[in-house]
Write a protein that holds these residues in place. Structure first.
Motif, short mmCIF file in Angstrom:
data_model
loop_
_atom_site.label_atom_id
_atom_site.label_comp_id
_atom_site.label_asym_id
_atom_site.label_seq_id
_atom_site.Cartn_x
_atom_site.Cartn_y
_atom_site.Cartn_z
N PRO A 142 28.90 11.06 -1.22
CA PRO A 142 27.24 10.82 -2.37
C PRO A 142 27.33 8.87 -3.19
N ASN A 143 26.45 8.23 -2.78
CA ASN A 143 26.25 7.35 -2.66
C ASN A 143 25.89 6.63 -4.10
N PRO A 144 26.29 5.85 -4.91
CA PRO A 144 25.59 6.12 -6.34
C PRO A 144 24.85 5.49 -6.29
N GLY A 145 24.48 4.43 -5.69
CA GLY A 145 24.04 3.25 -5.59
C GLY A 145 21.96 3.16 -5.23
N CYS A 146 21.97 4.30 -4.99
CA CYS A 146 21.00 4.99 -4.12
C CYS A 146 20.24 5.97 -4.94
N PRO A 147 19.22 5.17 -5.32
CA PRO A 147 18.19 6.95 -6.52
C PRO A 147 17.59 7.37 -5.50
N LEU A 148 18.22 7.28 -4.43
CA LEU A 148 17.37 8.63 -3.48
C LEU A 148 17.86 9.39 -2.66
N GLY A 149 19.05 9.56 -3.75
CA GLY A 149 19.71 10.70 -3.23
C GLY A 149 20.56 10.29 -2.16
N GLY A 150 20.95 9.48 -1.56
CA GLY A 150 21.42 9.12 -0.97
C GLY A 150 23.18 9.21 -1.13
#
Length: 399
Positions: A142-150
């Motif tokens: 998971p990418n914790p810095g992406c609000p789009l669920g990246g």
């Protein structure tokens, strides 16, 4: 109804049928799909049953052309790519890409069947099934810095994670593919634009009618393959660039314009593709940007800014693509259609499409089962209000 308009509608309907038929010959066979599905499910099951705590929650998912239905077999080869994501949720970003990749590789190597097929690639593991296809398995977290669920995937050197969003990209493409174009019928109607209302995810169903967006992507990718068949310098435009530009152009076209027929739409969306590339003029030259709209910080044209010759190759190829597709759309007569369709998708798919479609029409004609219907154009079978056809073959050629 105007006879000239009727013939134009009929010719365009036939061309659309031929393109659909040709694209089906670009895809893996039903048997290849079945084998690929079995291999995919087997690998997913093996990885998901690992006793390694790091891989306990691993989820295996499809990404790329197989996932979105735009696969094109490589020229002169039966093999094709099946791209997978091995996603590990609830894991600390502090883990290095090399460590996660190594753990996945160790699990694959522990299987006596997979070990001899395993090949290490810069960012993923590849299972080579000779003369069939290969499975590329890319780790992600998971990418914790992406609000789009990246998500985050390894960079080429495995030294850091880089932004991506395979599932978000796939969902956005599928949403766009469901959009329906407004086609202005030659018979006085306009078809409205509407939107058609586990640890190992299911393999996608085979799609017989892929729709205009998917077929346009396949056309562009095959034309790219033909134009860069001898490319050894990495100049061929990336499939992700072609797919992204086509899907964005398609969304604009169906949302804002009305077309006389489907081929008008295909030509127009192909023509608009470069307009969606962002350019910035700097002291050192031009920079190109095509952002992934489903995550933050992923530029699909990133390599162009290091290798401007790739940008030049894209624009030169695109000009040739538009020219070849426009000539096909204006084709008159079977010989021209066969030659011009071959320029776009290759000789073998073009010949197969023409031979198959002509055989079906001739069979229908012989059995008096071919007619013209004002709403539908040329049809196999009969319908209320349809006029039997006996005197002409495709595109007005005499029998």
């Amino acid at each position: 109804m105007n006879y000239i308009a009727e013939r134009a509608q009929l010719r365009q309907s036939q061309l659309a049928d031929l393109i659909e038929e040709a694209c089906q010959h670009l895809e893996p066979s039903s048997n290849q799909r079945e084998v690929a599905q079995q291999r995919y499910e087997g690998v997913g099951d093996w990885l998901s049953r690992s006793e390694d705590p790091l891989l306990a929650e691993i989820a295996i998912r499809l990404q790329g052309s197989v996932a979105i239905g735009t696969t094109v077999k490589p020229i002169g080869s039966a093999e094709y790519d099946v791209d997978l994501v091995a996603h590990v949720p609830d894991i600390d970003i502090a883990i290095s890409p090399s460590m996660l990749k190594r753990q996945i590789g160790d699990r694959l190597r522990a299987n006596g069947h997979y070990a001899p097929l395993l090949q290490e690639m810069p960012r993923c593991w590849r299972l080579n099934y000779a003369n069939e296809f290969h499975l590329d398995i890319t780790p992600s977290i998971p990418n914790p810095g992406c609000p789009l669920g990246g998500e985050l995937v390894p960079d080429k050197m495995l030294k850091s994670w880089k932004a991506s969003n395979p599932m978000g990209y796939r969902a956005k493409f599928e949403r766009r593919a469901k959009l329906r174009a407004r086609i202005r019928s030659a018979f006085g109607r306009t078809l409205g634009s509407t939107i058609a209302k586990d640890s190992v995810e299911p393999y996608p169903e085979e799609m017989k009618l892929n729709g205009l967006l998917r077929r346009t992507v396949q056309i562009a990718k095959r034309h790219r393959d033909l134009e860069f068949i001898d490319d050894t310098d990495g100049l061929a435009p990336l499939s992700i660039i072609i797919t992204t530009l086509a899907s964005r152009a398609y969304e604009f076209c169906v949302g804002n314009l009305v077309y006389n027929h489907g081929l008008d739409l295909i030509v127009d969306l192909l023509r608009r593709m470069p307009d969606l590339i962002e350019t910035r003029v700097t002291d050192t030259g031009v920079e190109w940007y095509l952002w992934n709209q489903t995550t933050i910080g992923e530029n699909f044209c990133e390599k162009w800014n290091k290798h401007p010759e790739r940008a030049a190759a894209f624009f030169e190829w695109h000009t040739k693509l538009i020219s070849d597709v426009e000539r096909l759309a204006a084709a008159q007569g079977l010989d021209d259609v066969r030659r011009l369709l071959g320029d776009v998708v290759g000789r073998s798919p073009a010949n197969a499409a023409l031979d198959a479609l002509t055989a079906r029409v001739n069979t229908a004609r012989t059995s008096n089962n071919l007619s013209i219907s004002k709403p539908a154009g040329l049809i196999l079978g009969t319908a209320a209000g349809a006029t039997p056809v006996r005197g002409n073959t495709f595109f007005g050629d005499a029998r």
